[in-house]
Design a protein around this motif. Structure first.
Motif: not given
Lengths: 822, 58
Positions: A20-31, A669-678
């Motif tokens: 599981i790639d956890l790179n990024g300042d914001l990593v979101i898992f939805s399910g 969407r709110l933190y798209r500037a932080s290049t979130p991983a979803l």
């Protein structure tokens, strides 16, 4: 520490190996629920700490139930289940932590390929000091017992080491008192009995009081002082035990029961009952003689018998031999001459039939009365018979009265005389008894011997003389006893004297036991004191830390909940528990029973956030697992906008697990500037969670519209139509959020065009000319929101749908830069 | 007695506590705890103290 990658195999929900790639300042898992989100959180928790709070709590409930639950139920190898975490430390160096799960549920830890005992080098150790805000921990903290909450929070404050130490001392205290060495335990039991016995002696009470106060030196001094008081002067302390033993032996010898030999003097023989009874005996014997004389006179005046005694005996013998089978045959001649009449005649002849009946009743009664009186008199005499000392007791008496030789000699002579007189009395009594027996037997045969029982008066006289002599001797004994009595009594020892000496001997011999008992007590006291001091230290430290941390908690809470007259107020700590206080206007109250579920959710989050972000925290990431489960829209908005923003701007990596797609999409969407991983976790398979990288919702919607618009199936085309409606809404909301930094709440879902247009007109980068394009598609798709079957809508054909899809695709391409989606 | 904790041998607060204590017995309890990571280590200190006293009592 920021996380880069997680590789899991065979743990919790993971069966097959997954990366599981956890790179990024914001990593979101939805399910949705059950798709394996929590397993990601638990895998990170387990690799860092070797255990999970969920499991620790489960073990407290039922070890059997939770046994083996770390390993995935389907996992069958190869190798051991493991978790590997790739991360970058605070200096920018990358590391790999790998933990393998062994069959006994312990683990093998490796850091950068090398076996490691712990993660001290990364300052990861405390159970509670962790950047993980998990579902169960969030609720547990709020609803756990104040005592448990105290421990959890203290752990979060960095006090866990101290708390664990305090627990260890408590455990060791219990272990120590339950596992004393056998010798110490026995000494303790003996000391308990000894001090108990001492405490019952008034003179030794100062000794026991000093022992209880812990002053063993003073106690010993008091004890020795009492002991010397019972010993001859000049006894040295080194010779105290032999001297006590000697004193005890002497006292034991003088434990003579002197009173047992006492006898009251008989003041006057004339007054003594026994004497009066002797006189009574004489009277009774005279009465008996008179009766005998009367019977003799009657016998002599009776007619002589017709049949000589020899014949009478012959007849009696014959009758005795009569054969019952031939009752008429003479037993001597065999003739049948023994007719019943003749037999009756013979029977009459052998019976004494005088001319007048002579009764012996009176004379027998007289001798019985004599015998009864004699028996009563014997009882009286026995009462004035002293108990004589045994040979050993005589020896003791001699030792005790060694200073009164004449008195002892007189007493011993009196003993001998009493013994002799008693023997004589027994002999005379036996003779008298024999004479009475002979007289009685004769009278029962209705015979009176010649001379009217001449032995009886003689025997009585001798007996009388013996009794008189005995009384005189007994008086002599009483007199010598009385003379010796004060001498003996002065030397006698009581049971108490001997027991006390014995107690002193035990005291000397077992003083070491008292010291051991005292040492056990002092050791336990010392452990208790250590517990108390540690508690005080923890309390002091806790207050110090809480002064800062509570304001952090409050700050996070206010970020989530905003200032209000009703809400969380503060943490109130004490030694063993911790209370969360709320306020309602000016009044304070307990938080757990009085705050809403949502407010409590905010309190829990605030506590964990304050902990995760505390200065010096080794982790620069925070993981949330369904953090808004009990929050309403406003609080959820606050979490999305302020909490995540605060974390990101403070340099923390945020990992978010949620079952709400909308929430995940909003954050993305709110933190798209932080290049979130979803990542979308769409389903759960035998090999584990199905984790799929997911783009922005608006892009996904366009793809779905394209996929379904040309379908021959009405249901798909209807779905594609609804997708157009959702695209318009999403387009407007995303544009609005991107430009203003504000999110749009659910209040804007499924709303009419004028409301969406109102949002749109606040977006400066949106060209007014494009408004009509969006409105057209919105109006085209909106009727399909209705589910009213009484107003059926004809499902649009592909030719109807295609222009709208094309128009929306062009708009998306035109504004994609505004959405930060390039 | 089970090992119930994961002591951090470099825990500054435990060091601070140790410095704040005056009793040698208390200090040795902390040292034993940090060295062996178990309550048993402290119990053993207590048992040793008792054994020493028992010998002196003889």
């Amino acid at each position: 520490m920021k996380l880069n990658k997680l590789i899991v195999r065979g743990l919790r929900g993971f069966n097959g190996e997954q990366t599981i790639d956890l790179n990024g300042d914001l990593v979101i898992f939805s399910g949705s629920n059950g798709c394996g989100k929590t397993s990601i959180g638990e895998a990170i928790e387990w690799v860092l700490y070797g255990r999970t709070l969920k499991r620790m709590k489960g073990d407290e409930i039922s070890r059997r139930e939770y046994q083996g639950s770390y390993q995935n139920a389907h996992f069958g190898g190869p190798g051991l289940p493991f978790v590997e975490l790739h991360f970058t430390d605070s200096t920018g160096v990358m590391h790999v932590i790998r933990r393998e799960l062994k069959a006994d549920e312990t683990s093998v830890l490796r850091v950068d390929g090398n076996i490691a005992a712990n993660l001290d080098q990364f300052k990861i150790a405390a159970v509670y000091d962790r950047p993980l805000v998990l579902q169960h921990t969030l609720q547990d903290f709020i609803f756990m017992k104040p005592k448990n909450r105290y421990e959890v929070l203290s752990g979060m404050l960095g006090l866990e080491g101290l708390i664990e130490f305090r627990k260890a001392v408590e455990e060791s205290k219990t272990f120590f008192s339950n596992n004393l060495p056998r010798g110490a335990k026995e000494a303790q039991s003996r000391a308990l009995l000894l001090v108990g016995s001492m405490n019952r002696e008034p003179i030794l009470k100062p000794v026991t009081a000093a022992i209880k106060q812990g002053g063993l030196t003073e106690a010993k001094k008091q004890f020795v002082q009492v002991t010397f008081g019972r010993l001859p002067s000049g006894t040295q302390e080194s010779g105290i035990l032999p001297a006590l033993e000697k004193a005890k032996t002497a006292k034991e010898r003088s434990k003579l029961d002197w009173g047992r030999f006492s006898l009251s003097a008989i003041a006057s023989p004339e007054d003594h009952q026994a004497i009066s009874q002797l006189r009574g005996l004489k009277d009774q014997l005279s009465a008996f003689g008179a009766e005998v004389e009367m019977v003799r006179a009657r016998i002599e005046s009776a007619e002589p018998e017709a049949i000589p005694p020899a014949r009478k005996d012959f007849y009696a013998l014959g009758i005795e031999f009569v054969d019952s089978t031939h009752p008429e045959n003479c037993p001597f001649c065999g003739e049948d001459t023994l007719k019943p009449e003749r037999l009756a005649e013979l029977k009459a002849q052998i019976e004494f039939v005088g001319s007048s009946s002579i009764s012996f009743t009176g004379v027998i009664g007289a001798i019985e009365r004599f015998r009864s009186m004699l028996s009563t008199q014997a009882t009286t005499i026995s009462r004035i018979t002293p108990t004589l000392p045994s040979e050993s007791e005589v020896a003791t008496i001699g030792e005790l009265a060694v200073d009164s030789k004449k008195g002892v000699d007189d007493y011993l002579e009196a003993i001998r005389q009493v013994a002799r007189a008693a023997a004589d009395l027994r002999e005379k009594r036996q003779r008298l008894d024999e004479e009475i027996r002979v007289a009685r037997q004769a009278l029962e045969g209705e015979k009176i011997p010649e001379g009217q029982f001449p032995g009886l008066p003689t025997a009585l006289q001798e007996y009388n003389d013996s009794v008189r002599s005995y009384i005189s001797v007994a008086n002599g004994y009483a007199a010598t006893y009385a003379t010796l009595d004060p001498v003996i009594k002065g030397k006698l020892a009581s049971e108490e004297d001997v027991r006390f000496l014995d107690l002193l001997i035990r005291g000397v011999k077992e003083w070491g036991d008292i010291r051991i008992d005292r040492q056990i007590f002092e050791t336990l006291e010392s452990l208790q004191d250590l517990i108390r001091r540690t508690r005080l230290f923890i309390e002091t430290k806790q207050k110090e830390i809480l002064q800062q941390r509570d304001s952090d908690i409050k700050a996070w809470y206010l970020l989530l909940s905003g200032a209000s007259d009703v809400g969380y107020e503060q943490i109130v700590p004490s030694t063993d528990n911790l209370e969360l206080r709320a306020k309602t206007f000016t009044k304070q109250m307990m938080a757990a029973p009085n705050l809403s579920q949502c407010q409590l959710n905010c309190v829990g989050l605030a506590v964990y956030l304050a902990t995760a972000t505390r200065p010096g925290s080794p982790c620069q990431f925070v993981l949330f697992d369904d953090p808004i489960q009990s929050m309403d829209d406003d609080h959820t908005e606050a979490f999305k906008k302020t909490v995540i923003q605060r974390l990101l701007t403070s340099g923390f990596q945020v990992l978010l697990l949620t079952h709400m797609d909308t929430f995940a999409g909003d954050v993305e969407r709110l933190y798209r500037a932080s290049t979130p991983a979803l990542y979308k976790m769409e389903s759960y398979t035998l090999s584990g969670p199905n984790i799929v990288p997911h783009g922005p919702a608006i892009k996904r919607l366009l793809a779905e519209i394209k996929r379904d618009k040309d379908s021959v199936n009405d249901a798909f085309r209807k779905q594609s139509t609804l997708g157009l409606r959702q695209f318009v809404e999403r387009f407007v909301k995303d544009l609005y959020s991107s430009e203003t930094g504000q999110s749009v709440t659910k209040r804007f879902e499924n709303k009419s065009w004028p409301e969406l247009r109102n949002l749109l007109r606040q977006c400066k980068k949106f060209e007014p000319a494009d408004e009509a394009i969006l409105e057209d598609t919105h109006e085209f798709a909106s009727p399909y929101l209705h589910t009213d079957d009484s107003r059926p809508q004809t499902v649009p054909s592909p030719s109807h749908l295609n222009p709208h899809h094309t128009a929306m695709s062009k708009l998306y391409e035109k504004y994609v830069a505004v959405f930060n989606l390039t | 007695m089970e090992k119930t904790h994961f002591p951090d041998s470099s825990d500054p607060l435990l060091d601070e506590l140790e410095k704040a204590l005056e009793s040698d017995f208390h200090k040795s309890c902390i040292e034993a705890y940090l060295a062996k990571a178990s309550a048993m280590a402290i119990a053993q200190i207590a048992i040793d103290v008792l054994a020493k006293a028992a010998n002196e009592a003889k």
